[in-house]
Scaffold this motif. Sequence first.
Motif, PDB file in Angstrom:
ATOM      1  N   ALA A 185       0.836  -1.163  -0.018  1.00 48.15           N
ATOM      2  CA  ALA A 185      -0.042   0.237   0.064  1.00 48.15           C
ATOM      3  C   ALA A 185       1.258   1.355  -0.068  1.00 48.15           C
ATOM      4  CB  ALA A 185      -0.853   0.027   1.095  1.00 48.15           C
ATOM      5  N   SER A 186       1.485   1.339   0.848  1.00 48.61           N
ATOM      6  CA  SER A 186       2.495   2.308   1.082  1.00 48.61           C
ATOM      7  C   SER A 186       3.807   2.500  -0.390  1.00 48.61           C
ATOM      8  CB  SER A 186       3.416   2.669   2.410  1.00 48.61           C
ATOM      9  OG  SER A 186       4.513   1.577   2.241  1.00 48.61           O
ATOM     10  N   THR A 187       4.049   1.261  -1.294  1.00 47.15           N
ATOM     11  CA  THR A 187       4.443   1.430  -2.122  1.00 47.15           C
ATOM     12  C   THR A 187       3.826   1.880  -3.561  1.00 47.15           C
ATOM     13  OG1 THR A 187       6.801  -0.482  -1.254  1.00 47.15           O
ATOM     14  CG2 THR A 187       6.957   0.606  -3.182  1.00 47.15           C
ATOM     15  N   ALA A 188       2.759   1.388  -3.501  1.00 49.55           N
ATOM     16  CA  ALA A 188       1.971   1.540  -4.636  1.00 49.55           C
ATOM     17  C   ALA A 188       1.441   3.136  -4.063  1.00 49.55           C
ATOM     18  CB  ALA A 188       1.215   1.353  -4.715  1.00 49.55           C
ATOM     19  N   GLN A 189       0.875   3.842  -3.053  1.00 51.59           N
ATOM     20  CA  GLN A 189       0.297   5.076  -2.646  1.00 51.59           C
ATOM     21  C   GLN A 189      -0.999   4.435  -2.885  1.00 51.59           C
ATOM     22  OE1 GLN A 189       2.390   7.247  -4.608  1.00 51.59           O
ATOM     23  NE2 GLN A 189       3.761   8.499  -3.328  1.00 51.59           N
ATOM     24  N   ILE A 190      -1.463   3.515  -2.210  1.00 50.55           N
ATOM     25  CA  ILE A 190      -2.795   3.429  -2.289  1.00 50.55           C
ATOM     26  C   ILE A 190      -3.457   2.583  -0.972  1.00 50.55           C
ATOM     27  CG2 ILE A 190      -4.648   1.676  -3.088  1.00 50.55           C
ATOM     28  CD1 ILE A 190      -3.228   1.631  -5.626  1.00 50.55           C
ATOM     29  N   ASP A 191      -4.258   2.766  -0.819  1.00 48.87           N
ATOM     30  CA  ASP A 191      -5.415   2.682   0.904  1.00 48.87           C
ATOM     31  C   ASP A 191      -5.258   1.287   0.819  1.00 48.87           C
ATOM     32  OD1 ASP A 191      -6.757   3.897   2.782  1.00 48.87           O
ATOM     33  OD2 ASP A 191      -7.770   1.705   2.603  1.00 48.87           O
ATOM     34  N   ARG A 192      -4.324   1.025   2.157  1.00 53.15           N
ATOM     35  CA  ARG A 192      -4.136  -0.537   3.062  1.00 53.15           C
ATOM     36  C   ARG A 192      -5.490  -1.494   2.517  1.00 53.15           C
ATOM     37  NH1 ARG A 192      -5.272  -4.372   4.129  1.00 53.15           N
ATOM     38  NH2 ARG A 192      -6.880  -3.221   6.521  1.00 53.15           N
ATOM     39  N   SER A 193      -6.276  -0.523   2.813  1.00 52.66           N
ATOM     40  CA  SER A 193      -8.026  -1.510   2.977  1.00 52.66           C
ATOM     41  C   SER A 193      -8.106  -2.001   1.778  1.00 52.66           C
ATOM     42  CB  SER A 193      -8.694  -0.654   3.927  1.00 52.66           C
ATOM     43  OG  SER A 193      -8.955   0.461   3.302  1.00 52.66           O
TER      44      SER A 193
END
Lengths: 76, 76
Positions: free
Chosen positions: B28-36
């Motif tokens: 999520a952090s690498t892709a800059q997308i929300d973890r959920s």
Amino acid sequence: MENDLLKKLGTRIREKRKTLGWTQEDLASTAQIDRSYIGSVERGERNLTFTVLCQICTALDCEVAELTVGILELPQ
Amino acid sequence: MENDLLKKLGTRIREKRKTLGWTQEDLASTAQIDRSYIGSVERGERNLTFTVLCQICTALDCEVAELTVGILELPQ
């Protein structure tokens, strides 16, 4: 960056359609998608969902992988 | 049919993530997308757009084609 990817994908869909000698109408009716939507996808104006991409590929009888080979141009 | 495709894609994303030894949070952090959101994609609950799929693949450093090989199981 996003528009580039959508434009590349749209161009590949158009090229694949043309190798089949199909019009946008032929692809639209086979994929059961609106013809004008197909046009906007081919111009890179639509951020299509994965299932719509699968619908288009199934209609073109080609795997998603075939249409997306090297599209991200990741560092080797 | 659509859910099958999304489930297959989600499973492949999860498998690729695990080969990297990453948590969903890492992806999520690498892709800059929300973890959920990543969690729901992996469970096949999200019909993600092409650009989000590209974001995930770029984060995983793998081409879209690698993740989608044979996903449609088209007749040979």
